[in-house]
Scaffold this motif. Structure first.
Motif, PDB file in Angstrom:
ATOM      1  N   VAL A   6       0.866  -1.183   0.000  1.00 41.09           N
ATOM      2  CA  VAL A   6       0.000   0.000   0.000  1.00 41.09           C
ATOM      3  C   VAL A   6       0.896   1.225   0.000  1.00 41.09           C
ATOM      4  O   VAL A   6       1.737   1.398   0.889  1.00 41.09           O
ATOM      5  N   SER A   7       0.723   2.071  -1.010  1.00 34.34           N
ATOM      6  CA  SER A   7       1.584   3.242  -1.198  1.00 34.34           C
ATOM      7  C   SER A   7       0.758   4.506  -1.066  1.00 34.34           C
ATOM      8  O   SER A   7      -0.269   4.669  -1.735  1.00 34.34           O
ATOM      9  N   GLU A   8       1.225   5.405  -0.183  1.00 33.41           N
ATOM     10  CA  GLU A   8       0.511   6.663   0.060  1.00 33.41           C
ATOM     11  C   GLU A   8       1.522   7.798   0.042  1.00 33.41           C
ATOM     12  O   GLU A   8       2.476   7.804   0.837  1.00 33.41           O
ATOM     13  N   HIS A   9       1.328   8.756  -0.881  1.00 38.57           N
ATOM     14  CA  HIS A   9       2.212   9.919  -0.983  1.00 38.57           C
ATOM     15  C   HIS A   9       1.480  11.124  -0.397  1.00 38.57           C
ATOM     16  O   HIS A   9       0.573  11.683  -1.020  1.00 38.57           O
ATOM     17  N   THR A  10       1.845  11.522   0.815  1.00 41.35           N
ATOM     18  CA  THR A  10       1.235  12.694   1.439  1.00 41.35           C
ATOM     19  C   THR A  10       2.272  13.446   2.246  1.00 41.35           C
ATOM     20  O   THR A  10       3.163  12.842   2.858  1.00 41.35           O
ATOM     21  N   GLY A  11       2.154  14.770   2.241  1.00 40.52           N
ATOM     22  CA  GLY A  11       3.010  15.594   3.077  1.00 40.52           C
ATOM     23  C   GLY A  11       4.493  15.428   2.801  1.00 40.52           C
ATOM     24  O   GLY A  11       5.311  15.576   3.713  1.00 40.52           O
ATOM     25  N   GLY A  12       4.851  15.134   1.556  1.00 33.47           N
ATOM     26  CA  GLY A  12       6.253  14.994   1.194  1.00 33.47           C
ATOM     27  C   GLY A  12       6.855  13.641   1.509  1.00 33.47           C
ATOM     28  O   GLY A  12       8.051  13.425   1.280  1.00 33.47           O
ATOM     29  N   VAL A  13       6.053  12.712   2.037  1.00 27.40           N
ATOM     30  CA  VAL A  13       6.535  11.388   2.438  1.00 27.40           C
ATOM     31  C   VAL A  13       5.776  10.315   1.669  1.00 27.40           C
ATOM     32  O   VAL A  13       4.545  10.370   1.552  1.00 27.40           O
ATOM     33  N   ALA A  14       6.508   9.319   1.158  1.00 26.67           N
ATOM     34  CA  ALA A  14       5.887   8.125   0.592  1.00 26.67           C
ATOM     35  C   ALA A  14       5.863   7.062   1.678  1.00 26.67           C
ATOM     36  O   ALA A  14       6.916   6.598   2.127  1.00 26.67           O
ATOM     37  N   LEU A  15       4.674   6.701   2.136  1.00 27.75           N
ATOM     38  CA  LEU A  15       4.504   5.647   3.136  1.00 27.75           C
ATOM     39  C   LEU A  15       4.192   4.351   2.395  1.00 27.75           C
ATOM     40  O   LEU A  15       3.148   4.236   1.745  1.00 27.75           O
ATOM     41  N   LEU A  16       5.100   3.384   2.498  1.00 26.75           N
ATOM     42  CA  LEU A  16       4.954   2.097   1.818  1.00 26.75           C
ATOM     43  C   LEU A  16       4.723   1.025   2.882  1.00 26.75           C
ATOM     44  O   LEU A  16       5.585   0.782   3.730  1.00 26.75           O
ATOM     45  N   THR A  17       3.567   0.389   2.839  1.00 24.23           N
ATOM     46  CA  THR A  17       3.192  -0.598   3.851  1.00 24.23           C
ATOM     47  C   THR A  17       3.086  -1.979   3.220  1.00 24.23           C
ATOM     48  O   THR A  17       2.325  -2.177   2.265  1.00 24.23           O
ATOM     49  N   VAL A  18       3.863  -2.923   3.753  1.00 28.23           N
ATOM     50  CA  VAL A  18       3.715  -4.321   3.344  1.00 28.23           C
ATOM     51  C   VAL A  18       2.446  -4.842   4.016  1.00 28.23           C
ATOM     52  O   VAL A  18       2.397  -4.991   5.242  1.00 28.23           O
ATOM     53  N   ASP A  19       1.424  -5.093   3.227  1.00 25.32           N
ATOM     54  CA  ASP A  19       0.100  -5.424   3.758  1.00 25.32           C
ATOM     55  C   ASP A  19      -0.250  -6.860   3.385  1.00 25.32           C
ATOM     56  O   ASP A  19      -0.926  -7.119   2.388  1.00 25.32           O
ATOM     57  N   ALA A  20       0.239  -7.784   4.199  1.00 25.85           N
ATOM     58  CA  ALA A  20      -0.053  -9.214   4.024  1.00 25.85           C
ATOM     59  C   ALA A  20      -0.188  -9.838   5.413  1.00 25.85           C
ATOM     60  O   ALA A  20       0.610 -10.694   5.802  1.00 25.85           O
ATOM     61  N   PRO A  21      -1.178  -9.396   6.197  1.00 22.31           N
ATOM     62  CA  PRO A  21      -1.242  -9.816   7.601  1.00 22.31           C
ATOM     63  C   PRO A  21      -1.413 -11.309   7.792  1.00 22.31           C
ATOM     64  O   PRO A  21      -0.993 -11.857   8.816  1.00 22.31           O
ATOM     65  N   GLY A  22      -2.023 -11.989   6.820  1.00 23.27           N
ATOM     66  CA  GLY A  22      -2.215 -13.430   6.950  1.00 23.27           C
ATOM     67  C   GLY A  22      -0.920 -14.212   7.008  1.00 23.27           C
ATOM     68  O   GLY A  22      -0.870 -15.305   7.582  1.00 23.27           O
ATOM     69  N   SER A  23       0.146 -13.657   6.409  1.00 23.22           N
ATOM     70  CA  SER A  23       1.462 -14.312   6.420  1.00 23.22           C
ATOM     71  C   SER A  23       2.467 -13.516   7.241  1.00 23.22           C
ATOM     72  O   SER A  23       3.667 -13.726   7.107  1.00 23.22           O
ATOM     73  N   ARG A  24       1.976 -12.611   8.079  1.00 24.77           N
ATOM     74  CA  ARG A  24       2.843 -11.721   8.859  1.00 24.77           C
ATOM     75  C   ARG A  24       3.768 -10.932   7.932  1.00 24.77           C
ATOM     76  O   ARG A  24       4.931 -10.711   8.192  1.00 24.77           O
ATOM     77  N   ASN A  25       3.200 -10.525   6.788  1.00 22.93           N
ATOM     78  CA  ASN A  25       3.861  -9.650   5.812  1.00 22.93           C
ATOM     79  C   ASN A  25       5.083 -10.298   5.169  1.00 22.93           C
ATOM     80  O   ASN A  25       6.049  -9.612   4.818  1.00 22.93           O
ATOM     81  N   ALA A  26       5.051 -11.624   5.014  1.00 26.51           N
ATOM     82  CA  ALA A  26       6.151 -12.310   4.320  1.00 26.51           C
ATOM     83  C   ALA A  26       6.212 -11.851   2.864  1.00 26.51           C
ATOM     84  O   ALA A  26       5.187 -11.611   2.222  1.00 26.51           O
ATOM     85  N   LEU A  27       7.432 -11.735   2.356  1.00 27.91           N
ATOM     86  CA  LEU A  27       7.640 -11.221   1.003  1.00 27.91           C
ATOM     87  C   LEU A  27       7.537 -12.338  -0.030  1.00 27.91           C
ATOM     88  O   LEU A  27       8.358 -13.255  -0.075  1.00 27.91           O
ATOM     89  N   THR A  28       6.516 -12.262  -0.846  1.00 30.09           N
ATOM     90  CA  THR A  28       6.401 -13.119  -2.016  1.00 30.09           C
ATOM     91  C   THR A  28       7.121 -12.458  -3.183  1.00 30.09           C
ATOM     92  O   THR A  28       7.535 -11.295  -3.098  1.00 30.09           O
ATOM     93  N   LEU A  29       7.245 -13.192  -4.277  1.00 33.57           N
ATOM     94  CA  LEU A  29       7.838 -12.587  -5.478  1.00 33.57           C
ATOM     95  C   LEU A  29       7.027 -11.381  -5.929  1.00 33.57           C
ATOM     96  O   LEU A  29       7.586 -10.341  -6.312  1.00 33.57           O
ATOM     97  N   ASP A  30       5.698 -11.500  -5.860  1.00 32.91           N
ATOM     98  CA  ASP A  30       4.848 -10.391  -6.286  1.00 32.91           C
ATOM     99  C   ASP A  30       4.998  -9.189  -5.362  1.00 32.91           C
ATOM    100  O   ASP A  30       5.097  -8.045  -5.833  1.00 32.91           O
ATOM    101  N   LEU A  31       5.013  -9.422  -4.052  1.00 30.31           N
ATOM    102  CA  LEU A  31       5.172  -8.303  -3.122  1.00 30.31           C
ATOM    103  C   LEU A  31       6.523  -7.624  -3.290  1.00 30.31           C
ATOM    104  O   LEU A  31       6.620  -6.392  -3.203  1.00 30.31           O
ATOM    105  N   SER A  32       7.572  -8.395  -3.516  1.00 28.80           N
ATOM    106  CA  SER A  32       8.887  -7.796  -3.732  1.00 28.80           C
ATOM    107  C   SER A  32       8.892  -6.926  -4.978  1.00 28.80           C
ATOM    108  O   SER A  32       9.462  -5.826  -4.982  1.00 28.80           O
ATOM    109  N   ALA A  33       8.262  -7.406  -6.036  1.00 27.12           N
ATOM    110  CA  ALA A  33       8.176  -6.612  -7.267  1.00 27.12           C
ATOM    111  C   ALA A  33       7.351  -5.347  -7.038  1.00 27.12           C
ATOM    112  O   ALA A  33       7.710  -4.259  -7.511  1.00 27.12           O
TER     113      ALA A  33
END
Length: 251
Positions: A6-33
């Motif tokens: 989840v990417s949010e650009h506000t107030g000069g900051v890009a907030l990037l959130t790994v949003d995969a709570p079911g796997s405790r935000n484990a990085l898949t190939l798709d999430l890494s990309a």
């Protein structure tokens, strides 16, 4: 819900959130990309001066998805790395807001940022050898560079985790934040948001260029070109005049 960055650009900051709570935000190939693409989008957005990376609570990132790891060849491993390597390469200042466990590749993601803020429940865990797996993604280099060889050996060879306070003592985290971690990251980013973007980017380039230099004089040589460029910039002229005006108003 679909796992995503989840990417949010506000107030000069890009907030990037790994949003995969079911796997405790484990990085898949798709999430890494997706993470790599989100970092690149932040760099292209001239309104963005800093990037904050975090994970949907309660975890920060539980590592690489084990099903992806189990079948990975060299190309697959490098694809998994691409998300946190994009953070490591980012030309903008980066902050990891680590509210929970950062494990394996998740530890790499946290270490890839310029600065780490830790919530009270943060934990920094290598866990590679526990899985019978050699560390990857530059973990041994990042940990030694930040925490020194003894702490890196304790984490990597002997499986010693660091909680939030221990991470601060070891130099892996800047400080522990008891309240809103993302708000604290935005507050930390505020001076970067206020700075002229080109001077900010040049300063980060200089930090990287001078990190491995042995002599003070070599650092002076690296810095003098971009400093001269900033002296000639309209942003410096405007800020200098504003400072002079404030001084005159108080005299």
């Amino acid at each position: 819900m679909t796992d995503s960055i989840v990417s949010e650009h506000t107030g000069g900051v890009a907030l990037l959130t790994v949003d995969a709570p079911g796997s405790r935000n484990a990085l898949t190939l798709d999430l890494s990309a997706q993470l790599a693409a989100a970092v690149e989008a932040a760099e292209r957005d001239e309104s963005v001066h800093a990037v904050v990376v975090t994970g949907t609570p309660p975890a920060f990132c539980a590592g690489a998805d084990l099903s992806a790891l189990g079948s990975a060849d060299e190309a697959g491993l490098r694809a998994i790395y691409e998300g946190f390597l994009a953070v490591a390469r980012c030309t903008l200042p980066t902050i990891a807001a680590v509210g929970g466990a950062a494990v394996g590749a998740g530890l790499n993601l946290a270490l890839a940022a310029d600065v780490r803020l830790a919530g009270p429940r943060a934990k920094f865990v290598a866990r590679f050898l526990e899985l019978g797996l050699h560390p990857g993604g530059g973990m041994t280099w990042m940990t030694q560079r930040l925490a020194g060889p003894q702490q890196a050996a304790a984490m990597t060879l002997f499986g010693q985790p660091l909680d939030a306070e221990a991470a601060v003592r070891a130099g892996l985290a800047l400080r522990v934040v008891e309240g809103d971690l993302v708000a604290a990251a935005r507050e930390l980013a505020a001076p970067a948001v206020a700075a002229p973007r080109e001077a900010l980017l040049a300063t980060k380039r200089s930090l990287r260029a001078t990190a491995s230099l042995a002599a003070h004089a070599d650092a002076v040589d690296v810095e003098i070109g971009p400093q001269l460029a900033s002296l000639a910039s309209p942003e410096f002229a405007e800020r200098l005049e504003a400072m002079r005006a404030r001084i005159r108003s108080h005299s």
